[in-house]
Design an enzyme around this catalytic site. Structure first.
Site, PDB file in Angstrom:
ATOM      1  N   GLU A  48     -10.101 -32.838  -4.915  1.00 52.47           N
ATOM      2  CA  GLU A  48     -10.272 -34.196  -4.384  1.00 52.47           C
ATOM      3  C   GLU A  48      -9.700 -35.265  -5.310  1.00 52.47           C
ATOM      4  O   GLU A  48      -9.267 -36.324  -4.856  1.00 52.47           O
ATOM      5  CB  GLU A  48     -11.743 -34.486  -4.094  1.00 52.47           C
ATOM      6  CG  GLU A  48     -12.309 -33.738  -2.890  1.00 52.47           C
ATOM      7  CD  GLU A  48     -12.901 -32.389  -3.270  1.00 52.47           C
ATOM      8  OE1 GLU A  48     -12.703 -31.952  -4.432  1.00 52.47           O
ATOM      9  OE2 GLU A  48     -13.558 -31.763  -2.411  1.00 52.47           O
ATOM     10  N   PHE A 110     -28.683 -30.769   0.085  1.00 54.38           N
ATOM     11  CA  PHE A 110     -27.515 -30.001  -0.350  1.00 54.38           C
ATOM     12  C   PHE A 110     -26.270 -30.881  -0.318  1.00 54.38           C
ATOM     13  O   PHE A 110     -26.003 -31.554   0.667  1.00 54.38           O
ATOM     14  CB  PHE A 110     -27.325 -28.767   0.546  1.00 54.38           C
ATOM     15  CG  PHE A 110     -26.086 -27.982   0.195  1.00 54.38           C
ATOM     16  CD1 PHE A 110     -25.989 -27.313  -1.025  1.00 54.38           C
ATOM     17  CD2 PHE A 110     -25.007 -27.925   1.067  1.00 54.38           C
ATOM     18  CE1 PHE A 110     -24.845 -26.608  -1.357  1.00 54.38           C
ATOM     19  CE2 PHE A 110     -23.864 -27.214   0.746  1.00 54.38           C
ATOM     20  CZ  PHE A 110     -23.783 -26.559  -0.471  1.00 54.38           C
ATOM     21  N   GLN A 111     -25.511 -30.867  -1.389  1.00 52.53           N
ATOM     22  CA  GLN A 111     -24.300 -31.673  -1.546  1.00 52.53           C
ATOM     23  C   GLN A 111     -24.547 -33.163  -1.305  1.00 52.53           C
ATOM     24  O   GLN A 111     -23.728 -33.860  -0.730  1.00 52.53           O
ATOM     25  CB  GLN A 111     -23.169 -31.143  -0.648  1.00 52.53           C
ATOM     26  CG  GLN A 111     -22.674 -29.777  -1.128  1.00 52.53           C
ATOM     27  CD  GLN A 111     -21.357 -29.342  -0.500  1.00 52.53           C
ATOM     28  OE1 GLN A 111     -21.050 -29.707   0.627  1.00 52.53           O
ATOM     29  NE2 GLN A 111     -20.591 -28.543  -1.227  1.00 52.53           N
ATOM     30  N   LYS A 160     -23.344 -37.699   7.941  1.00 49.88           N
ATOM     31  CA  LYS A 160     -22.854 -36.792   8.984  1.00 49.88           C
ATOM     32  C   LYS A 160     -23.317 -37.199  10.373  1.00 49.88           C
ATOM     33  O   LYS A 160     -22.545 -37.183  11.332  1.00 49.88           O
ATOM     34  CB  LYS A 160     -23.306 -35.363   8.670  1.00 49.88           C
ATOM     35  CG  LYS A 160     -22.619 -34.327   9.534  1.00 49.88           C
ATOM     36  CD  LYS A 160     -22.903 -32.911   9.042  1.00 49.88           C
ATOM     37  CE  LYS A 160     -22.098 -31.899   9.851  1.00 49.88           C
ATOM     38  NZ  LYS A 160     -22.352 -30.517   9.411  1.00 49.88           N
ATOM     39  N   MET A 470       0.286 -37.647 -27.828  1.00 49.31           N
ATOM     40  CA  MET A 470      -0.081 -38.978 -28.283  1.00 49.31           C
ATOM     41  C   MET A 470      -1.260 -38.924 -29.249  1.00 49.31           C
ATOM     42  O   MET A 470      -1.297 -39.636 -30.250  1.00 49.31           O
ATOM     43  CB  MET A 470      -0.393 -39.888 -27.084  1.00 49.31           C
ATOM     44  CG  MET A 470      -0.636 -41.334 -27.459  1.00 49.31           C
ATOM     45  SD  MET A 470       0.767 -42.072 -28.309  1.00 49.31           S
ATOM     46  CE  MET A 470       1.669 -42.811 -26.943  1.00 49.31           C
TER      47      MET A 470
END
Lengths: 559, 167
Positions: A48, A110-111, A160, A470
């Site tokens: 993502e 959940f999630q 949802k 760097m």
């Protein structure tokens, strides 16, 4: 009757969205079901974070709002670095996340993660939508907020059940009404007049141009303004491309790895005109010694930037495009500041960028110069973060705005490759290169899966020194060469590419650079170049952190 | 460095308080006092925040507040003619008759009200500015303050000037 998911897709289409970068998951299943036969193009990334960076790269290359989509919980959390990157560089992105059903919110379901709370400090605004009927208004507002004023990311969190619920045709507002959001576009006439007076009086004026010029598409106005009165321009990292690199008035980048002549000019100017720039610490070095002899005019769309770091004599709040147009109209062509021009020319001639050219080693700067030679500025160059970024900023000759894409404010390693994917969809007509280091490419290397799947012709050029270059440079200069955890074991990147079905070449000699670059450009699909560069090459000149910007390491002796 | 009283008019939406207070902590400001409630317009709320800082810092925080989409107006009341008030309740130990009488005397002087009397304690309620409240607290401390609660300061401009959405 329409589901929330359907309403969402229609709302996105109303905003003119053509491409979404995303990754499916449980709570966005209804949205993905709608996408299945929608005309919207969806690009499946492999992480993502890459979706957020790709939306950002798309936005920077096109000037339009980029869109990314992720599921709730881990999906949303993985967007965070990408959203923060867009926020720091004022890039218009709309991030859409799934959320657990409203009935389970706050339940540690959940999630579930409170992505609205998490992203509050890194978004321009965000929404948790609890009613399906609100979707059209929220989407409309989100695009409006993201794309106007000082641009930035906006997140929309969609539970949802909000997506699955069907309602009768929802009301689409005719226009956006936000009482608390009214950006100022037109500059104050009195302040503009005062600025013009200062410009007339100045003997050593200098323009310090930032990313705001690019965001507001004000490059033509900037160049006209500068040439009308012959004022030299130095650009920030984000402002590169706002004036052609080889324009006689261009002094290149200023700041920590800026050119010596740009930093000298800042230190000695008597009038600094900051346009769409924010006096970042990487630009100013020690702030008390930044432009110490100058009066300051600051033009910016964000009132909060004016006076934040540096005291300003003439503040002008407004869209830089509009303000510059007003200033051009108000300015009469004045005589050139001969002594100042001569001084700058002298600096340019005696303090050019340089590196150890002819000793047979493979120098990263040479690779960038060759890339420039081949592409002639007609390409989009994206970078990762670190030495690769600074070398590209210093040595590639950018001639157009929106052809240089890099993470400036947040400095996000792993940004370049996915942003290059996004940039390709904005500019399919030109080659897109990701200039990477061997450290940063490994932060989002999984996106090889994405470019392989869609045959996205992004060219990855790894400046491979088997170091986190760097950080190693700082350790060399300031930590007695104690290379603490900055050495990376060698990786055969070409083999990784091959495993994904992508062609690549390992390049170990400067003689092979041009041939390899041509092979990359000639290839229809993605291509990987693994340049084994001089391992301990440094980015110079360099202003040590906290020093004045005219105190540079690796510069020429002052004449 | 001095205390600034900011009056902030906001959209009455979920999460708006957290946006405002989050901004203060993120930018390194300490909130001295905070009061929130609905106001004369149905879908807006008014927040009064007292913050300590120099003028430049407070100006920066006000500009940042103005950037929040749900913030409609921000005003610094500090250098204006204004009325500032706070309501405080003290629960004071009072188990002897003589002490109780003394407390009631203090209440009268400060125009406080006794809103609850128990066998061993009384609750005093007082409205005033910070100086008055601090003075009263000092006096009551000798009896034993069991609990103290304050609403946080609220402020309003004197005269016809307002902090409203119409500019």
């Amino acid at each position: 009757m329409k589901t929330g998911a359907k309403i969402l897709i229609e709302s996105l289409q109303r905003e003119g969205v053509d491409t979404i970068f995303g990754y499916p998951g449980g709570s966005v299943l209804p949205i993905y079901d709608e996408l299945y036969d929608s005309p919207l193009r969806h690009i499946l990334v492999r992480h993502e974070q890459a979706a957020a960076h790709a939306a950002d790269g798309y936005a920077r290359a096109s000037g339009r709002v980029g869109v990314c989509l992720a599921t709730s919980g881990p999906g949303a959390c993985n967007l965070v670095t990408g959203i923060a990157t867009a926020y720091m560089d004022s890039v218009p992105v709309v991030a859409i996340t799934g959320q657990v059903p409203t009935t389970m919110l706050g339940n540690d379901a959940f999630q579930e993660s409170d992505i609205q709370g998490i992203t509050m400090p890194i978004t321009k605004h965000n929404y948790l939508v609890k009613d399906t009927a609100e979707i059209p208004r929220v989407v409309q507002e989100a695009f409006y907020i993201a794309g106007t004023g000082r641009q930035g990311p906006v997140l929309i969190d969609l539970p949802k059940d909000v997506n699955t619920r069907s309602i009768k045709d929802p009301v689409v507002p005719e226009k956006v009404v936000l009482r608390g959001y009214n950006p100022t576009y037109k500059g104050n006439k009195r302040q503009i007049d005062r600025a013009i007076e200062l410009i007339k009086e100045a003997e050593r004026p200098l323009i310090y141009a930032g990313g705001g010029i690019i965001s507001s598409n004000a490059s033509p106005e900037l160049v006209e303004f500068a040439t009308k009165i012959g004022i030299p321009i130095t650009t920030t990292l984000m402002g590169i491309g706002c004036i052609p690199c080889d324009h006689p008035l261009n002094l290149g980048m200023l700041g920590m790895h800026g050119t010596e002549y740009a930093n000298f000019a800042v230190t000695e100017c008597d009038l600094l005109i900051a346009i769409g720039a924010r006096f970042d610490d990487r630009v100013t070095g020690k702030i008390d010694t930044f432009a110490p002899r100058a009066k300051v005019i600051h033009i910016d769309i964000d009132p909060a930037e004016i006076g934040k770091n540096k005291r300003v004599d003439v503040p002008i709040v407004g869209d830089v495009k509009s303000v510059l147009a007003d200033m051009i109209a108000g300015l009469k062509k004045t005589g050139a500041c001969d002594a100042w021009d001569k001084k700058i020319l002298h600096w340019k001639q005696h303090h050019p960028l340089r590196y150890g050219k002819d000793d047979g080693c493979l120098y990263p700067q040479f690779i960038i110069q060759q890339m420039n030679e081949l592409l002639k500025g007609d390409a989009v160059i994206v970078s990762e973060v670190g030495q690769n970024q600074m070398w590209t900023a210093q040595y590639f000759c950018f001639r157009q705005p929106r052809t240089w894409i890099t993470s400036g404010g947040l400095g996000t390693m792993g940004y370049g490759f996915p942003a290059a994917i996004g940039a390709h969809f904005a500019r399919p007509d030109v080659p897109v290169f990701d200039v990477a280091g061997d450290g940063s490419i490994q932060m989002n290397i999984q996106e090889m899966g994405t470019v392989a799947q869609y045959k996205i012709p992004v060219k990855i050029a790894i400046l491979n020194n088997m170091y986190l270059g760097m950080v190693r440079q700082w350790q060399e200069l300031f930590y007695d060469r104690r290379y603490s955890f900055t050495e990376l074991p060698p990786v055969e990147f070409v083999k990784i590419a091959q495993a994904y079905g992508i062609d690549g070449i390992k390049v170990e000699s400067s003689d092979d650079v041009m041939t390899a670059l041509k092979a990359a450009v000639d290839c229809d699909g993605p291509f990987l170049l693994d340049f084994r560069i001089e391992r301990e090459e440094n980015v110079f000149p360099m202003v040590p952190a906290g020093a004045a910007i005219n105190e540079m390491i690796g510069g020429h002796p002052r004449s | 460095m001095k205390a600034h009283t900011l009056s902030i008019l906001v959209e009455n939406k979920a999460g708006v308080l957290s946006r405002v207070t989050g901004l203060f902590s993120r930018r390194g400001f300490n909130i001295e006092s905070l009061a929130v409630g609905p106001c004369e317009e149905q879908d807006m709320s008014r927040i009064t925040i007292v913050v300590i800082g120099d003028d430049a810092q407070v100006e920066q925080v006000m500009k940042q507040l103005n950037k929040l989409i749900d913030v409609i107006k921000v005003s610094d009341l500090t250098d204006n003619e204004r009325v500032e008030r706070e309501l405080v309740m003290f629960k004071v130990t009072a188990d002897q008759g003589t002490i109780r009488a003394e407390i009631m005397q203090i209440a009268t002087i400060f125009r406080a009200q006794i809103v609850d009397v128990g066998a061993k304690s009384v609750i005093l309620q007082v409205v005033g500015d910070t100086d008055k409240i601090n003075a009263m607290e000092k006096l009551l401390r000798q009896f034993g303050i069991k609990e103290l609660i304050r609403t946080g300061r609220i402020g309003i401009l004197r005269g016809t000037k307002t902090v409203t959405s119409s500019k």
